[in-house]
Design an enzyme around this catalytic site. Structure first.
Site, PDB file in Angstrom:
ATOM      1  N   HIS A 255      47.794  51.264  34.692  1.00  0.00           N
ATOM      2  CA  HIS A 255      46.768  50.966  35.820  1.00  0.00           C
ATOM      3  C   HIS A 255      47.491  50.110  36.921  1.00  0.00           C
ATOM      4  O   HIS A 255      48.530  49.385  36.826  1.00  0.00           O
ATOM      5  CB  HIS A 255      45.615  50.494  35.269  1.00  0.00           C
ATOM      6  CG  HIS A 255      45.739  48.959  34.771  1.00  0.00           C
ATOM      7  ND1 HIS A 255      46.278  48.809  33.417  1.00  0.00           N
ATOM      8  CD2 HIS A 255      45.487  47.667  35.401  1.00  0.00           C
ATOM      9  CE1 HIS A 255      46.244  47.636  33.180  1.00  0.00           C
ATOM     10  NE2 HIS A 255      45.755  46.897  34.328  1.00  0.00           N
TER      11      HIS A 255
ATOM     12  N   CYS B  22      31.375  24.605  35.296  1.00  0.00           N
ATOM     13  CA  CYS B  22      31.848  23.301  35.314  1.00  0.00           C
ATOM     14  C   CYS B  22      31.755  22.376  36.535  1.00  0.00           C
ATOM     15  O   CYS B  22      31.230  22.878  37.357  1.00  0.00           O
ATOM     16  CB  CYS B  22      33.518  23.503  35.083  1.00  0.00           C
ATOM     17  SG  CYS B  22      34.393  24.233  36.466  1.00  0.00           S
TER      18      CYS B  22
END
Length: 665
Positions: free
Chosen positions: A68, A182
């Site tokens: 791909h 985060c």
């Protein structure tokens, strides 16, 4: 998949007649794309396929190959399928592939590219699907199977059984939605999402992730959440709009848990769903509503503080770098320049320097109010913003600085929570969040900061500043060692952020001592990723293929002062990588302080070296720490290989690494 993505003309069920290598297979399938006008330049497209294949083999266990790429020669997302009776080698550990999927996406079409890959990967986890493809009698049937138009039916099932089962729908996949976040919203957030997605594909789980990062985020739709069987929260700051997920089985952990053990989290989510465990109804605060109710107060406090830090960091970076550029262009006396609103000369570089300095100063002035406001937000949601910002502004006014901002945020959140616990007549509830809570909480927090706690904190801040200013010799070196160890212990986690916030807080009232602290903190934070990058270069055999690829990116991440660039290495081998990183960070912090290096910019890495006092010695300090960490990690990993304690495991890890579904272009 859309009906146009693959048609019968893009299927070759006798691929081995024209191809016996992966290059020939790609050419045969790509030629079909050219014929249909999906690819404009065959050789150019095949060069892009080969470049992607060179990064990492695209063969998967189970006889599958999925070459791909994204390419400028592709006009629309396209999938071609080939079947080989003899098999073609795509580098999978278990041997040649007999099912080959060539995926072509236009250049820049990241979403389409990853959507095709993830959708196909989920289907390939279904043995009935792959069996049906191997038994498909013609190209049209194979294309229909891949499009999902017919449920896969094994060839061994006779027609009477198939007719009897025709009304039975295939069992739906287990569905999970996840949220990752985060403090900085840069590294951990997206690494956790990728780790969960990889584990979900391996387990055949349908996973959708909402990454609440610094670049903004796309919310999960109500339909996606409603259809989910369970929820995974991997976060170090409060999840935004958490009530959306109420009533679902929930796993609630820190963001690093999703990076280090994603499969365990998915299994736990399945178990909770099987037991029928669900979250409690939404509570008034985002943190108290954070899934597991057993969080200690210390854990909640850490989350509240990290919430404030996460919103503060962009102001620190923008304001601090603009101020530093102002000094670099206009000299150290640029802070005495008159307001550019009253005096600006278009052809004078000093005026431009003053403009940068004054814009940066305004941005930097928000640091303490934003810190306080979003600590209160982490505790009490939106009602905490007004008293938090007011308290933070008072802290600036009375010179209580960074410590005053921390206190103001915690006070504001506590006051709002206290007000929310008071029983209010129903007639007043409508105006509580708009009028009553902001009015009372702002007045109370302002009173406490001006007259009760603010002045003692301001005195403490002044004493801390004087202490830093007086640090010389051995005391300065010891502080540098401590800061270096903190920066490298959790690689962007809470301890790292405490050291960084301490340094940034000193920039609000810069002195020679606080500028030395900022220099030591940034230098130490650059060491771990740079050391891992160097280690993968000089002793690549000690690292897996994926780690060697991560090492290439770690050069730039380390140079940019993004300590999180070392996390992939620490997650794979924490007992060797973290001590090695800490050793180098301690050396760099100590040398930076000993050399008397100073830094006015709160971020930027090597790109702000011209703004550093003693720049050559600063680079020497960084280089010394990188060499120490590199030598330590190479020795520790080499000793493991020599003793055989993990030699076979290292080879197994690399083999497993090669076998993962390649989802990144």
């Amino acid at each position: 998949m859309s009906s146009e993505m693959i048609t019968a003309d893009l299927v070759d069920l006798e691929l081995d007649r024209s191809a016996d290598t992966k290059e020939a297979a790609a050419r045969a399938l790509a030629t079909r794309m050219v014929t249909l006008g999906r690819v404009t330049d065959l050789d150019g497209f095949l060069a892009d396929v080969a470049a992607r294949e060179a990064q990492m083999p695209t063969g998967l266990d189970g006889g599958i190959g999925i070459p791909h790429c994204r390419s400028a020669h592709v006009t629309e997302p396209t999938l071609a399928f080939g079947r080989s009776a003899t098999g073609i080698d795509f580098g999978a550990p278990d041997g040649p592939a007999d099912l080959i999927f060539l995926i072509a996406a236009p250049a820049g079409a990241d979403d389409a590219h990853l959507t095709i890959l993830s959708s196909l990967a989920r289907q390939l986890m279904n043995a009935e699907f792959t069996d049906a493809l191997r038994a498909a009698p013609d190209a049209g049937s194979a294309a229909a199977l891949i499009r999902g138009e017919d449920p896969p039916t094994p060839a061994s099932v006779d027609s009477s059984s198939a007719e009897a089962d025709s009304d039975a729908a295939p069992a739906p996949p287990f569905r999970i939605v996840a949220v990752t976040s985060c403090p900085t919203g840069i590294a951990h957030t997206y690494m956790a999402a990728e780790s969960l997605e990889n584990a979900a594909r391996a387990e055949g789980v349908e996973l959708t992730v909402e990454t609440q990062g610094s670049a903004g985020f796309t919310r999960l739709t109500a339909e996606t959440i409603e259809a989910a069987d369970a929820v995974v929260f991997a976060h170090d700051v409060p999840v935004r709009d958490k009530p959306r997920f109420a009533g679902k089985p929930t796993v609630d952990v820190g963001v690093k848990a999703a990076i280090n053990r994603p499969a365990e989290l998915l299994a736990e989510a399945r178990e909770k769903a099987a037991r029928g465990e669900v979250t409690a109804p939404a509570s008034p605060t985002p943190v108290d509503n954070a899934g597991d109710s057993g969080d200690s107060y210390g854990t909640k406090l850490r989350k509240w503080l990290m919430s404030g830090v996460s919103y503060m960091v962009p102001f620190v970076a923008a304001g601090g770098l603009l101020i530093a550029l102002g000094f670099a262009i206009g000299g150290w006396k640029i802070d005495k320049a008159p307001s550019v609103a009253e005096h600006f000369i278009w052809t004078d570089h000093t005026s431009w320097a003053a403009l940068l300095f004054q814009i940066g100063g305004l941005a930097f002035a928000f640091l303490v109010p934003v810190l306080a406001g979003y600590i209160a937000y982490g505790m009490a949601d939106r009602p905490g913003l007004v008293p938090g910002f007011v308290g933070g502004s008072v802290a600036v006014t009375i010179d209580a600085g960074f410590l005053g901002g921390l206190a103001a945020g915690l006070l504001a959140g506590a006051v709002v929570l206290g007000i929310q616990r008071v029983r209010i007549p129903p007639v007043l509830r409508g105006i509580m969040p708009v009028v009553v809570i902001p009015l009372i909480s702002a007045a109370v927090v302002g009173f406490l900061m001006f007259l009760v706690v603010g002045k003692p904190i301001a005195s403490l801040q002044s004493a801390l500043t004087d202490w830093l200013e007086g640090l010389t010799g051995a005391n300065a070196v010891i502080l540098g060692v401590i800061l270096g160890l903190m920066m490298c212990f959790d690689l962007g986690g809470p301890l790292n952020k405490v050291a960084y916030a301490f340094a940034v807080g000193g920039l609000t009232h810069p002195t020679d001592g606080s500028l030395k602290v900022m220099a030591a903190v940034m230098a130490a934070g650059m060491v771990p990723p740079l050391a891992m990058a160097l280690a993968t270069t000089v002793r690549g055999r000690l690292f897996t293929k994926t780690e060697r690829e991560n090492g290439k990116a770690a050069w730039f991440l380390g140079a940019s002062f993004i300590t999180e660039g070392a996390i992939p290495f620490a997650a794979a081998d924490p007992l060797r990588v973290i001590p090695a990183s800490m050793a180098g960070g301690a050396v760099t912090g100590a040398l930076s302080m000993a050399f008397g290096c100073t830094l006015r910019a709160p971020h930027g890495g090597v790109f702000v070296v011209p703004l550093i006092g003693q720049p050559l010695l600063y680079l020497v300090a960084i280089a010394a720490g990188v060499c120490v960490s590199t030598a330590a990690v190479v020795l520790l990993k080499g000793a493991r290989k020599t003793t055989g304690a993990a030699g076979d495991g290292g080879l197994a890890a690399e083999a497993a690494d090669e076998a993962r579904v390649p989802v990144a272009a």
